[in-house]
Design a protein around this motif. Sequence first.
Motif, PDB file in Angstrom:
ATOM      1  N   TYR A   1       0.855  -1.188   0.000  1.00 14.56           N
ATOM      2  CA  TYR A   1       0.000   0.000   0.000  1.00 14.56           C
ATOM      3  C   TYR A   1       0.891   1.238   0.000  1.00 14.56           C
ATOM      4  O   TYR A   1       1.842   1.312   0.788  1.00 14.56           O
ATOM      5  CB  TYR A   1      -0.915   0.014   1.222  1.00 14.56           C
ATOM      6  N   PRO A   2       0.611   2.235  -0.861  1.00 14.06           N
ATOM      7  CA  PRO A   2       1.485   3.400  -1.000  1.00 14.06           C
ATOM      8  C   PRO A   2       1.245   4.472   0.072  1.00 14.06           C
ATOM      9  O   PRO A   2       1.181   5.662  -0.229  1.00 14.06           O
ATOM     10  CB  PRO A   2       1.136   3.911  -2.401  1.00 14.06           C
ATOM     11  N   VAL A   3       1.113   4.027   1.309  1.00 15.72           N
ATOM     12  CA  VAL A   3       0.931   4.939   2.445  1.00 15.72           C
ATOM     13  C   VAL A   3       1.781   4.428   3.601  1.00 15.72           C
ATOM     14  O   VAL A   3       2.139   3.246   3.638  1.00 15.72           O
ATOM     15  CB  VAL A   3      -0.562   5.039   2.874  1.00 15.72           C
ATOM     16  N   PRO A   4       2.103   5.295   4.577  1.00 16.76           N
ATOM     17  CA  PRO A   4       2.936   4.869   5.703  1.00 16.76           C
ATOM     18  C   PRO A   4       2.260   3.799   6.563  1.00 16.76           C
ATOM     19  O   PRO A   4       1.029   3.691   6.611  1.00 16.76           O
ATOM     20  CB  PRO A   4       3.125   6.152   6.522  1.00 16.76           C
ATOM     21  N   VAL A   5       3.089   3.028   7.263  1.00 17.57           N
ATOM     22  CA  VAL A   5       2.605   1.980   8.161  1.00 17.57           C
ATOM     23  C   VAL A   5       1.549   2.520   9.121  1.00 17.57           C
ATOM     24  O   VAL A   5       0.519   1.880   9.359  1.00 17.57           O
ATOM     25  CB  VAL A   5       3.776   1.339   8.945  1.00 17.57           C
ATOM     26  N   GLU A   6       1.783   3.696   9.681  1.00 17.76           N
ATOM     27  CA  GLU A   6       0.848   4.266  10.666  1.00 17.76           C
ATOM     28  C   GLU A   6      -0.554   4.428  10.083  1.00 17.76           C
ATOM     29  O   GLU A   6      -1.549   4.218  10.779  1.00 17.76           O
ATOM     30  CB  GLU A   6       1.370   5.614  11.181  1.00 17.76           C
ATOM     31  N   ARG A   7      -0.632   4.791   8.814  1.00 16.00           N
ATOM     32  CA  ARG A   7      -1.938   4.977   8.156  1.00 16.00           C
ATOM     33  C   ARG A   7      -2.659   3.645   7.999  1.00 16.00           C
ATOM     34  O   ARG A   7      -3.859   3.546   8.251  1.00 16.00           O
ATOM     35  CB  ARG A   7      -1.720   5.639   6.787  1.00 16.00           C
ATOM     36  N   VAL A   8      -1.942   2.588   7.589  1.00 14.26           N
ATOM     37  CA  VAL A   8      -2.549   1.261   7.445  1.00 14.26           C
ATOM     38  C   VAL A   8      -2.940   0.730   8.825  1.00 14.26           C
ATOM     39  O   VAL A   8      -4.035   0.195   9.014  1.00 14.26           O
ATOM     40  CB  VAL A   8      -1.601   0.285   6.723  1.00 14.26           C
ATOM     41  N   TRP A   9      -2.063   0.907   9.801  1.00 12.70           N
ATOM     42  CA  TRP A   9      -2.339   0.467  11.169  1.00 12.70           C
ATOM     43  C   TRP A   9      -3.620   1.095  11.703  1.00 12.70           C
ATOM     44  O   TRP A   9      -4.476   0.407  12.266  1.00 12.70           O
ATOM     45  CB  TRP A   9      -1.158   0.823  12.079  1.00 12.70           C
ATOM     46  N   ASP A  10      -3.755   2.395  11.518  1.00 11.21           N
ATOM     47  CA  ASP A  10      -4.934   3.101  12.035  1.00 11.21           C
ATOM     48  C   ASP A  10      -6.234   2.597  11.421  1.00 11.21           C
ATOM     49  O   ASP A  10      -7.292   2.658  12.056  1.00 11.21           O
ATOM     50  CB  ASP A  10      -4.806   4.606  11.818  1.00 11.21           C
ATOM     51  N   ALA A  11      -6.173   2.067  10.200  1.00  6.25           N
ATOM     52  CA  ALA A  11      -7.369   1.512   9.565  1.00  6.25           C
ATOM     53  C   ALA A  11      -7.881   0.281  10.314  1.00  6.25           C
ATOM     54  O   ALA A  11      -9.052  -0.083  10.194  1.00  6.25           O
ATOM     55  CB  ALA A  11      -7.085   1.162   8.106  1.00  6.25           C
ATOM     56  N   PHE A  12      -7.026  -0.350  11.110  1.00  5.26           N
ATOM     57  CA  PHE A  12      -7.419  -1.479  11.957  1.00  5.26           C
ATOM     58  C   PHE A  12      -7.663  -1.061  13.401  1.00  5.26           C
ATOM     59  O   PHE A  12      -8.568  -1.577  14.057  1.00  5.26           O
ATOM     60  CB  PHE A  12      -6.326  -2.566  11.940  1.00  5.26           C
ATOM     61  N   ALA A  13      -6.846  -0.142  13.905  1.00  2.55           N
ATOM     62  CA  ALA A  13      -6.859   0.186  15.330  1.00  2.55           C
ATOM     63  C   ALA A  13      -7.926   1.202  15.720  1.00  2.55           C
ATOM     64  O   ALA A  13      -8.326   1.263  16.887  1.00  2.55           O
ATOM     65  CB  ALA A  13      -5.476   0.711  15.749  1.00  2.55           C
ATOM     66  N   ASP A  14      -8.399   1.992  14.771  1.00  2.00           N
ATOM     67  CA  ASP A  14      -9.400   3.025  15.039  1.00  2.00           C
ATOM     68  C   ASP A  14     -10.776   2.520  14.582  1.00  2.00           C
ATOM     69  O   ASP A  14     -10.951   2.214  13.398  1.00  2.00           O
ATOM     70  CB  ASP A  14      -9.016   4.310  14.299  1.00  2.00           C
ATOM     71  N   GLU A  15     -11.727   2.446  15.500  1.00  3.99           N
ATOM     72  CA  GLU A  15     -13.031   1.863  15.175  1.00  3.99           C
ATOM     73  C   GLU A  15     -13.734   2.586  14.035  1.00  3.99           C
ATOM     74  O   GLU A  15     -14.280   1.949  13.133  1.00  3.99           O
ATOM     75  CB  GLU A  15     -13.939   1.855  16.408  1.00  3.99           C
ATOM     76  N   ARG A  16     -13.725   3.903  14.040  1.00  4.87           N
ATOM     77  CA  ARG A  16     -14.395   4.657  12.979  1.00  4.87           C
ATOM     78  C   ARG A  16     -13.816   4.302  11.614  1.00  4.87           C
ATOM     79  O   ARG A  16     -14.543   4.080  10.635  1.00  4.87           O
ATOM     80  CB  ARG A  16     -14.266   6.159  13.246  1.00  4.87           C
ATOM     81  N   GLN A  17     -12.495   4.218  11.547  1.00  2.00           N
ATOM     82  CA  GLN A  17     -11.853   3.876  10.280  1.00  2.00           C
ATOM     83  C   GLN A  17     -12.145   2.431   9.865  1.00  2.00           C
ATOM     84  O   GLN A  17     -12.440   2.169   8.696  1.00  2.00           O
ATOM     85  CB  GLN A  17     -10.341   4.093  10.371  1.00  2.00           C
TER      86      GLN A  17
END
Length: 153
Positions: free
Chosen positions: A18-34
């Motif tokens: 995915y052409p985005v930083p690890v933190e962005r992909v991580w947040d898609a799992f860790a943040d309920e809204r996302q």
Amino acid sequence: MTIERRLAHSGFTLTRDYPVPVERVWDAFADERQKRAWWGAGDTIEPREWAFAFRVGGRDVAEGQFHGGALSRYEATYTDIVEHVRIVTTYDMWLDGIHMSTSVSTIEFEPIEEGTRFTHVEHGVFFDQFWADGPNREKGSRGLLDALGAYLA
């Protein structure tokens, strides 16, 4: 009707960059809204029950009715979480109230020059009439990773 009692094991590995930083992909799992924004089957399912507890020992539940079709239920327990590195779950699936499978799933997040290498490895056991469903699970997981990619874009 007599149900033939049998088991089948299935496993697969899916890797996406995915052409985005690890933190962005991580947040898609860790943040309920996302996670709610991309997880599931989109317009093909009517959401029912949802629970989200992103922590070791926490449980997620996602239940929905396919339009004109089956009721699907996913229940996962987080067994290991290392921020920005990995997520490990065990999860069970039901279809129309029948327990169809139990799986262990690992998700790894690796920073690469172009963004994030995402690796999903899954090992499942499928029960009774669902014994041949392993290829469908892989197909469904590919669909989730496509939805994640679209969300991140």
